[in-house]
Enzyme design. Structure first.
Site, short mmCIF file in Angstrom:
data_model
loop_
_atom_site.label_atom_id
_atom_site.label_comp_id
_atom_site.label_asym_id
_atom_site.label_seq_id
_atom_site.Cartn_x
_atom_site.Cartn_y
_atom_site.Cartn_z
N ALA A 10 -6.12 2.54 -4.90
CA ALA A 10 -5.45 1.76 -5.95
C ALA A 10 -4.71 0.56 -5.38
O ALA A 10 -3.55 0.30 -5.73
CB ALA A 10 -4.51 2.67 -6.74
N ALA A 13 -8.27 -4.16 -5.14
CA ALA A 13 -9.69 -4.03 -5.45
C ALA A 13 -9.93 -2.86 -6.41
O ALA A 13 -10.67 -2.98 -7.39
CB ALA A 13 -10.50 -3.84 -4.17
N TRP A 42 1.85 -5.61 0.54
CA TRP A 42 2.46 -6.26 1.70
C TRP A 42 1.87 -7.65 1.96
O TRP A 42 2.31 -8.33 2.90
CB TRP A 42 2.24 -5.42 2.95
CG TRP A 42 2.88 -4.08 2.90
CD1 TRP A 42 3.68 -3.58 1.89
CD2 TRP A 42 2.78 -3.03 3.87
NE1 TRP A 42 4.07 -2.30 2.19
CE2 TRP A 42 3.54 -1.94 3.41
CE3 TRP A 42 2.13 -2.92 5.10
CZ2 TRP A 42 3.67 -0.76 4.11
CZ3 TRP A 42 2.26 -1.74 5.80
CH2 TRP A 42 3.02 -0.67 5.32
N ALA A 43 0.87 -8.04 1.17
CA ALA A 43 0.22 -9.33 1.43
C ALA A 43 1.19 -10.46 1.11
O ALA A 43 1.66 -10.59 -0.02
CB ALA A 43 -1.04 -9.44 0.58
N GLN A 44 1.49 -11.24 2.10
CA GLN A 44 2.48 -12.31 1.92
C GLN A 44 1.82 -13.63 1.57
O GLN A 44 2.33 -14.44 0.82
CB GLN A 44 3.31 -12.46 3.19
CG GLN A 44 4.14 -11.26 3.52
CD GLN A 44 4.97 -11.44 4.78
OE1 GLN A 44 4.99 -12.51 5.38
NE2 GLN A 44 5.65 -10.39 5.19
N GLU A 111 -2.73 -22.83 5.11
CA GLU A 111 -2.77 -21.78 6.15
C GLU A 111 -3.87 -22.12 7.14
O GLU A 111 -4.70 -23.00 6.87
CB GLU A 111 -2.98 -20.39 5.52
CG GLU A 111 -1.71 -19.87 4.85
CD GLU A 111 -1.85 -18.49 4.24
OE1 GLU A 111 -2.91 -17.87 4.38
OE2 GLU A 111 -0.88 -18.06 3.59
N HIS A 228 -3.53 -10.09 13.45
CA HIS A 228 -2.65 -11.17 12.95
C HIS A 228 -1.75 -11.57 14.11
O HIS A 228 -1.17 -10.72 14.78
CB HIS A 228 -1.80 -10.68 11.78
CG HIS A 228 -1.20 -11.82 11.00
ND1 HIS A 228 -0.22 -12.63 11.51
CD2 HIS A 228 -1.47 -12.30 9.77
CE1 HIS A 228 0.10 -13.55 10.62
NE2 HIS A 228 -0.65 -13.37 9.55
N ARG A 274 -7.16 -17.80 13.41
CA ARG A 274 -6.30 -16.66 13.72
C ARG A 274 -6.64 -15.98 15.05
O ARG A 274 -5.75 -15.55 15.78
CB ARG A 274 -6.46 -15.66 12.58
CG ARG A 274 -5.24 -14.90 12.28
CD ARG A 274 -5.42 -14.15 11.00
NE ARG A 274 -4.66 -14.78 9.94
CZ ARG A 274 -4.49 -14.23 8.74
NH1 ARG A 274 -5.01 -13.07 8.46
NH2 ARG A 274 -3.77 -14.84 7.84
N HIS A 333 -4.78 -6.13 11.75
CA HIS A 333 -4.36 -6.61 10.43
C HIS A 333 -5.41 -6.42 9.35
O HIS A 333 -5.09 -6.06 8.23
CB HIS A 333 -4.03 -8.10 10.57
CG HIS A 333 -3.54 -8.75 9.31
ND1 HIS A 333 -2.38 -8.36 8.67
CD2 HIS A 333 -4.05 -9.78 8.58
CE1 HIS A 333 -2.20 -9.13 7.60
NE2 HIS A 333 -3.21 -9.98 7.51
N ARG A 368 -12.03 -13.20 9.18
CA ARG A 368 -11.69 -13.56 7.79
C ARG A 368 -10.80 -14.79 7.74
O ARG A 368 -9.86 -14.93 8.52
CB ARG A 368 -10.95 -12.38 7.14
CG ARG A 368 -10.54 -12.61 5.72
CD ARG A 368 -9.80 -11.40 5.19
NE ARG A 368 -8.63 -11.14 6.00
CZ ARG A 368 -7.40 -11.55 5.69
NH1 ARG A 368 -7.17 -12.22 4.59
NH2 ARG A 368 -6.39 -11.26 6.48
N SER A 373 -8.42 -12.27 1.27
CA SER A 373 -8.61 -10.85 0.99
C SER A 373 -8.17 -10.46 -0.43
O SER A 373 -8.88 -9.68 -1.09
CB SER A 373 -7.90 -9.97 2.02
OG SER A 373 -6.60 -10.43 2.23
N LEU A 374 -7.04 -10.97 -0.90
CA LEU A 374 -6.69 -10.68 -2.30
C LEU A 374 -7.77 -11.28 -3.19
O LEU A 374 -8.21 -10.67 -4.18
CB LEU A 374 -5.32 -11.29 -2.66
CG LEU A 374 -4.10 -10.70 -1.93
CD1 LEU A 374 -2.82 -11.40 -2.40
CD2 LEU A 374 -3.97 -9.20 -2.17
C1 SIN Z 1 -0.34 -14.01 6.06
O1 SIN Z 1 0.44 -14.17 5.15
O2 SIN Z 1 -0.26 -14.58 7.13
C2 SIN Z 1 -1.45 -13.03 5.87
C3 SIN Z 1 -2.41 -13.57 4.92
C4 SIN Z 1 -3.73 -12.92 5.12
O3 SIN Z 1 -3.86 -12.05 5.98
O4 SIN Z 1 -4.66 -13.33 4.44
#
Ligand code: SIN
Length: 506
Positions: A10, A13, A42-44, A111, A228, A274, A333, A368, A373-374
């Site tokens: 949950a 996805a 936790w995704a920032q 990013e 990460h 990354r 990560h 990635r 990912s979201l």
């Molecule tokens: C981050 O906020 O650096 C992570 C974002 C992500 O992993 O896509």
């Protein structure tokens, strides 16, 4: 008859697939209370979506392919980039409070490895938490969803025709039950918890991969695990993240002497891909120079409002990021590989589907792109739900199966240490062989557990990939092979390799 779809997991996805399936009934299974245990919260970073002027889905797709380092599927990248805008619109309609400008347009940040500023945020670094909260509120009131909270999937039910006929669940008091289903969707997240230093929930131990493989599903590209570069190094497990958006705003990577880490490494400096940044941070730490993220000038007094999650994590550790550089370490990560699927979530087995981090649909390739990912959970969750609308019929006839044993906590600690030591940012053939020996010893002592089986897929594939590509860096094979190839493994390949390892002289 419109039979329920069984969804295991949950996070974004699983929840999005469940919502998009309406009015088809859904049984949604989550081992921990809704909203906990999923990496989504936790995704920032936010959601990558080409919404602004000067950007386009074609550019987003091309950045996704470049990050994937030759192994991303162009079709999957195009589907993501062209499909995400309507999913963002749907989230806005559910009340997700994206950061907007004076005219009500979603503002977008930069990013690493994105050629445009295209990340949609919520209160700076709270996108995952805000989206999760909105989805949970909607799911809790959705008539078509039956929620089984506190029930954990422990095995899939194999069927007589070689497919999936449902799942075995374990309940809060340790009791087990079987849910039979015509269609079962794995949405169980990644495998980051297999490493000692990780930003993933500690329960993310690659179970979907192990469970799917045990009933015959194929696993794709499991060796590709993204580190990460800027987990906050304050001794917490899992490690809190210092979002890449900080570097998008100008925060700099420095060593203990204040020297820029990336100057001699990449023209893109702190916004290099990354994997490159993770290796630079790793090298600075290994050499004793130390590694820090300096956001004093770039963010400074705006920290509490712009990056409340990072600010709170630092302050809880007695570190004020407005006046002190943040100590950082690379951390496992995101798992690019996983259960092999097509771009509608179909695995290689009838009746079994997979979405989100546990699935490998070809989008991410070897690495990635940040904040994809979201977006993936939404676009491919919706596509999977759409494909599921046209399935019908009874569950397949089930076969009996023994449930795998659990791995004791101390053994898991040993496994995590070994994975970080030998299968992290840098890998060698000798180290991976040592690690296979440790996996053999854990299997001999504790039986055939899911975390060790998941680790075997990752380590075997890493040992067999004798090149460096994306997030997979082999010190003994630093060159990239000229011909990109995917890894496809099934349980029998792993079993054959275990026998070969055991036959080798010590
Ligand atoms: C981050 O906020 O650096 C992570 C974002 C992500 O992993 O896509």
């Amino acid at each position: 008859m419109n039979r329920p779809v069984l969804i295991l997991g949950a996070g974004i996805a699983g929840l999005w697939t469940a919502l998009k399936l309406a009015p088809r009934p859904v049984i949604l299974v989550t081992g921990s209370p809704l909203g906990t245990g999923a990496a989504t919260g936790w995704a920032q970073g936010g959601i990558a979506a080409a919404l602004g002027e000067g950007d386009s889905p074609a550019l987003h797709a091309s950045d996704t392919l470049a990050a994937g380092d030759g192994l991303s599927d162009p079709h999957a990248a195009r589907l993501l980039a062209s499909g995400i805008a309507s999913e963002v619109k749907a989230l806005r309609a559910l009340g997700v409070p994206f950061d907007i400008d004076d005219e009500g347009r979603i503002t977008q940040g930069l990013e690493a490895a994105h050629s445009r500023a295209r990340i949609a945020h919520v209160t700076g670094d709270r996108a995952g938490a805000a989206i999760l909260a909105a989805l949970i509120e909607t799911v809790r009131t959705a008539d078509h969803v039956t929620l089984l909270e506190g029930w954990r999937a422990v095995a899939l039910v194999p069927s007589r025709i070689g497919g999936c006929a449902g799942a075995h669940l374990r309940g809060p008091a340790g009791e087990t039950r079987i849910i039979a289903a015509r269609d079962t969707v794995l949405a169980m997240g990644g495998a980051g918890g297999l490493w000692q230093v990780s930003t993933s929930p500690s329960g993310a131990l690659g179970q979907a991969m192990a469970m799917a493989a045990r009933i015959g599903a194929e696993i794709a590209d499991p060796e590709f695990v993204q580190s990460h570069p800027t987990a906050i190094d304050i001794g917490l497990d899992p490690a809190p993240l210092a979002t890449e958006a900080l570097r998008g705003e100008g925060a700099k990577l420095i060593d203990g002497q204040g020297r820029r880490l990336m100057e001699s490494i990449s023209d893109a400096l702190d916004l290099a891909p990354r994997d490159i940044v993770a290796r630079a941070v790793h090298a600075a730490r290994q050499s004793g120079r130390g590694a820090f993220l300096d956001a004093r000038e770039a963010v400074g007094d705006h920290f509490p409002n712009r990056f409340p999650t990072v600010f709170a994590a630092c302050m809880a550790a007695g570190l004020d990021p407005r006046i002190t550089p943040i100590p950082i370490a690379p951390a496992a990560h995101y798992h690019m590989g996983g259960v092999a699927t097509d771009t509608e979530g179909r695995t290689t087995l009838p009746g079994l589907w997979a979405v989100g981090e546990c699935a490998a649909n070809g989008l991410h390739g070897a690495n990635r792109l940040a904040s994809n990912s979201l977006a993936e959970g939404l676009v491919f969750g919706a596509r999977t739900a759409n494909a599921l609308q046209s399935t019908s019929g009874k569950p397949q006839v089930a076969l009996n199966v023994d449930l795998p044993p659990a791995l004791p906590a101390l053994a898991l600690t040993r496994l995590r240490q070994a994975m970080s030591a030998e299968c992290g940012v840098e890998r060698t053939g000798a180290g991976l062989e040592r690690l296979l020996g440790i996996l053999d010893a854990l299997t001999a002592r504790y039986g055939d557990t899911d975390p060790v089986l998941a680790a075997r897929f990752i380590v075997n594939a890493a040992a067999n990939r004798q090149e460096s590509r994306g997030a997979h860096w082999r010190l003994d094979h630093p060159a990239r092979s000229e011909t990109p190839r995917h890894t496809r493994l099934a349980l029998e390949d792993i079993e054959a390799d275990v026998l070969a390892t055991q036959a080798r002289p010590a």
